[in-house]
Design a protein around this motif. Structure first.
Motif, PDB file in Angstrom:
ATOM      1  N   THR A  34     -10.162   5.514   4.350  1.00  0.00           N
ATOM      2  CA  THR A  34     -11.390   5.564   3.561  1.00  0.00           C
ATOM      3  C   THR A  34     -11.773   4.147   3.116  1.00  0.00           C
ATOM      4  O   THR A  34     -10.940   3.233   3.116  1.00  0.00           O
ATOM      5  CB  THR A  34     -11.212   6.439   2.313  1.00  0.00           C
ATOM      6  N   ALA A  35     -13.016   3.978   2.719  1.00  0.00           N
ATOM      7  CA  ALA A  35     -13.472   2.683   2.212  1.00  0.00           C
ATOM      8  C   ALA A  35     -12.677   2.273   0.976  1.00  0.00           C
ATOM      9  O   ALA A  35     -12.391   1.091   0.778  1.00  0.00           O
ATOM     10  CB  ALA A  35     -14.963   2.742   1.892  1.00  0.00           C
ATOM     11  N   THR A  36     -12.270   3.237   0.162  1.00  0.00           N
ATOM     12  CA  THR A  36     -11.484   2.951  -1.043  1.00  0.00           C
ATOM     13  C   THR A  36     -10.110   2.404  -0.682  1.00  0.00           C
ATOM     14  O   THR A  36      -9.642   1.428  -1.280  1.00  0.00           O
ATOM     15  CB  THR A  36     -11.341   4.225  -1.908  1.00  0.00           C
ATOM     16  N   VAL A  37      -9.447   3.019   0.285  1.00  0.00           N
ATOM     17  CA  VAL A  37      -8.132   2.546   0.726  1.00  0.00           C
ATOM     18  C   VAL A  37      -8.264   1.166   1.367  1.00  0.00           C
ATOM     19  O   VAL A  37      -7.460   0.273   1.111  1.00  0.00           O
ATOM     20  CB  VAL A  37      -7.472   3.552   1.695  1.00  0.00           C
ATOM     21  N   LYS A  39     -10.492  -1.116   0.719  1.00  0.00           N
ATOM     22  CA  LYS A  39     -10.729  -2.088  -0.349  1.00  0.00           C
ATOM     23  C   LYS A  39      -9.430  -2.395  -1.088  1.00  0.00           C
ATOM     24  O   LYS A  39      -9.144  -3.552  -1.395  1.00  0.00           O
ATOM     25  CB  LYS A  39     -11.790  -1.582  -1.315  1.00  0.00           C
ATOM     26  N   ARG A  40      -8.619  -1.369  -1.355  1.00  0.00           N
ATOM     27  CA  ARG A  40      -7.343  -1.575  -2.058  1.00  0.00           C
ATOM     28  C   ARG A  40      -6.422  -2.473  -1.240  1.00  0.00           C
ATOM     29  O   ARG A  40      -5.829  -3.411  -1.770  1.00  0.00           O
ATOM     30  CB  ARG A  40      -6.662  -0.232  -2.337  1.00  0.00           C
ATOM     31  N   ASP A  43      -7.976  -6.053  -1.048  1.00  0.00           N
ATOM     32  CA  ASP A  43      -7.864  -6.727  -2.347  1.00  0.00           C
ATOM     33  C   ASP A  43      -6.434  -7.156  -2.632  1.00  0.00           C
ATOM     34  O   ASP A  43      -6.209  -8.172  -3.287  1.00  0.00           O
ATOM     35  CB  ASP A  43      -8.367  -5.834  -3.476  1.00  0.00           C
TER      36      ASP A  43
END
Length: 93
Positions: A34-37, A39-40, A43
């Motif tokens: 996912t985009a969230t994973v 990004k994590r 980052d």
């Protein structure tokens, strides 16, 4: 599901990364996240807003969805479980 762990040795030092993967995952598999994973993970490798190192773990691509609809996807390539992977920092402008 299981946790896949590896170390990333990059421009900003050594970072341990973890991601949930299917039980059938193996070294070298390309996995959509996912985009969230994404990004994590990215980052964790370089979370500095003004940094120009350009280093990332997850890459963005596009896929043709149903009805010719283009959707953005995020991909990671799973390194060997527990391995230390050297980073790539292209020093973007």
């Amino acid at each position: 599901m299981k946790i896949w762990t590896w170390k990333h040795s990059g421009f900003h030092g050594l970072t341990t990364l973890r991601v949930m993967v299917p039980d059938t995952a193996k070294d070298g598999d390309a996995m959509e996240v996912t985009a969230t994973v994404a990004k994590r993970l990215n980052d964790a490798v370089c979370g500095m807003a003004d940094c120009r190192c350009g280093e990332a773990v997850a890459g963005q691509d596009q896929d043709m969805g149903p009805g010719e609809h283009v959707r953005d996807i995020w991909i990671i390539i799973l390194p060997k479980q527990g391995a230390t992977v050297r980073g790539d920092y292209p020093q973007t402008a």
